[in-house]
Write an enzyme that holds these catalytic residues in place. Structure first.
Site, PDB file in Angstrom:
ATOM      1  N   GLY A 119       5.883 -24.390  16.615  1.00  0.00           N
ATOM      2  CA  GLY A 119       5.368 -23.048  16.915  1.00  0.00           C
ATOM      3  C   GLY A 119       4.238 -23.134  17.915  1.00  0.00           C
ATOM      4  O   GLY A 119       3.272 -22.366  17.864  1.00  0.00           O
TER       5      GLY A 119
ATOM      6  N   ILE B   8      -1.697 -19.237  17.634  1.00  0.00           N
ATOM      7  CA  ILE B   8      -2.640 -20.290  17.265  1.00  0.00           C
ATOM      8  C   ILE B   8      -2.083 -21.673  17.588  1.00  0.00           C
ATOM      9  O   ILE B   8      -2.853 -22.603  17.821  1.00  0.00           O
ATOM     10  CB  ILE B   8      -3.053 -20.195  15.785  1.00  0.00           C
ATOM     11  CG1 ILE B   8      -1.896 -20.515  14.845  1.00  0.00           C
ATOM     12  CG2 ILE B   8      -3.655 -18.840  15.464  1.00  0.00           C
ATOM     13  CD1 ILE B   8      -2.333 -20.680  13.402  1.00  0.00           C
ATOM     14  N   GLY B   9      -0.764 -21.817  17.613  1.00  0.00           N
ATOM     15  CA  GLY B   9      -0.182 -23.103  17.966  1.00  0.00           C
ATOM     16  C   GLY B   9      -0.526 -23.496  19.384  1.00  0.00           C
ATOM     17  O   GLY B   9      -0.945 -24.632  19.649  1.00  0.00           O
TER      18      GLY B   9
ATOM     19  N   SER C 101      -1.031 -18.720   4.380  1.00  0.00           N
ATOM     20  CA  SER C 101      -1.598 -17.382   4.580  1.00  0.00           C
ATOM     21  C   SER C 101      -2.159 -16.858   3.271  1.00  0.00           C
ATOM     22  O   SER C 101      -1.640 -17.159   2.188  1.00  0.00           O
ATOM     23  CB  SER C 101      -0.526 -16.421   5.098  1.00  0.00           C
ATOM     24  OG  SER C 101      -1.019 -15.088   5.129  1.00  0.00           O
TER      25      SER C 101
ATOM     26  N   TYR D  51       7.545 -12.757   2.859  1.00  0.00           N
ATOM     27  CA  TYR D  51       6.647 -13.586   3.671  1.00  0.00           C
ATOM     28  C   TYR D  51       5.556 -14.202   2.796  1.00  0.00           C
ATOM     29  O   TYR D  51       5.295 -15.417   2.873  1.00  0.00           O
ATOM     30  CB  TYR D  51       6.026 -12.732   4.777  1.00  0.00           C
ATOM     31  CG  TYR D  51       4.992 -13.460   5.598  1.00  0.00           C
ATOM     32  CD1 TYR D  51       5.365 -14.390   6.560  1.00  0.00           C
ATOM     33  CD2 TYR D  51       3.628 -13.214   5.397  1.00  0.00           C
ATOM     34  CE1 TYR D  51       4.416 -15.065   7.308  1.00  0.00           C
ATOM     35  CE2 TYR D  51       2.675 -13.885   6.144  1.00  0.00           C
ATOM     36  CZ  TYR D  51       3.073 -14.804   7.098  1.00  0.00           C
ATOM     37  OH  TYR D  51       2.124 -15.465   7.833  1.00  0.00           O
TER      38      TYR D  51
END
Length: 269
Positions: free
Chosen positions: A8, A13-14, A128, A155
């Site tokens: 990713g 953020i990757g 998360s 999620y």
């Protein structure tokens, strides 16, 4: 100089983490689905671009084959993932959220385990705070009987599974393994989800930049010693992040590991 693999890594953020780690002198392998973005970030970092769509497990296996040829892997950052506002299956027959956020990184990590062990690698997992809304019962990893509700609980459940996977990987293998919540990051993640867009509007003032969201990944990747137990979950840079009590349930973690292995036709150990 360490060799760091970031999945990713083509955006969000990757990509931010890849740029900062490259600035610090590390060798980056940037993994992404979009060829143009992935190659662009890798070029910025002076690193290597590898392409893989995590919604196709054959591509994950191909990625593992390529990465296994590296002389060493010092850090594997399992950062790829997604939130699907409609329930759909991948070509492999799994719900897409589950596959992107858990089954694909589980498969990649298991296939790379000999290389990771030989290198004494550290494995990082982007989780998360959404784990707090995970479904109460999900051990079968079959969510077909649940009300979808825009995909938010699916999620959150996948991120609770991520935390459990990080703990169980540490317990079973002895590898350093940590999960983290990056914060409420201002990115295009989940842009197709009406629920996530509404939530994003509510927390707009609290949103942070991708660079700030990447800080825990960078810190965990580069720290000589991580301030917390192996297998632990961080909220940004703080150990003992907010998580359900089940996130520390060793029996549940073992069941999730075994069920994932069964679904992917891997040995449990």
């Amino acid at each position: 100089m360490s060799t760091i693999v970031i999945t990713g890594g083509s955006s969000g953020i990757g990509a931010a983490a890849a740029r900062e780690l490259a600035r610090r002198g590390h060798d980056l392998i940037v993994v992404g689905r979009d060829a143009g973005r992935t190659r662009s970030v890798a070029a910025e970092c002076g690193g290597t671009a590898l392409l893989a769509d995590f919604s196709r497990l054959d591509e994950v296996r191909g990625l593992a084959d390529e990465l296994a040829r590296l002389p060493r892997i010092d850090v594997l950052a399992n950062n790829a993932g997604g939130l699907m506002h409609r329930r759909e299956l991948t070509v492999d027959g799994f719900e897409r959220t589950l596959q992107l956020n858990h089954l694909a990184p589980y498969l990649l990590t298991r296939l790379l385990q000999p290389r990771l062990t030989a290198s004494g690698a550290r494995v990082l997992h982007t989780a998360s705070v959404a784990n707090l809304v995970a479904w109460r019962r999900f051990e079968t990893l079959d969510w077909s009987d649940r009300r979808w509700g825009g995909g938010w609980r699916a999620y959150g459940t996948s991120k609770l599974v991520t935390i459990l996977f990080a703990r169980e990987l540490a317990r079973r293998t002895g590898l350093e393994s940590y999960s983290f919540h990056p914060g409420y990051v201002r990115t295009s993640f989940g842009a197709e989800s009406p629920i996530l867009r509404r939530f994003t509007n509510l927390v707009e003032s609290a949103q942070i930049s991708p660079e700030s969201g990447a800080a825990p990944l960078v810190q965990l990747a580069t720290a000589d010693e991580v301030p917390g137990e192996n297998g632990g979950y961080f909220s940004q840079l703080q150990p003992e992040g907010r998580a359900q009590r089940r996130a520390k349930d060793p029996e549940l973690a073992a069941r999730i590991w075994a069920r994932s292995a069964e679904l992917l036709h891997l040995p449990v150990d």
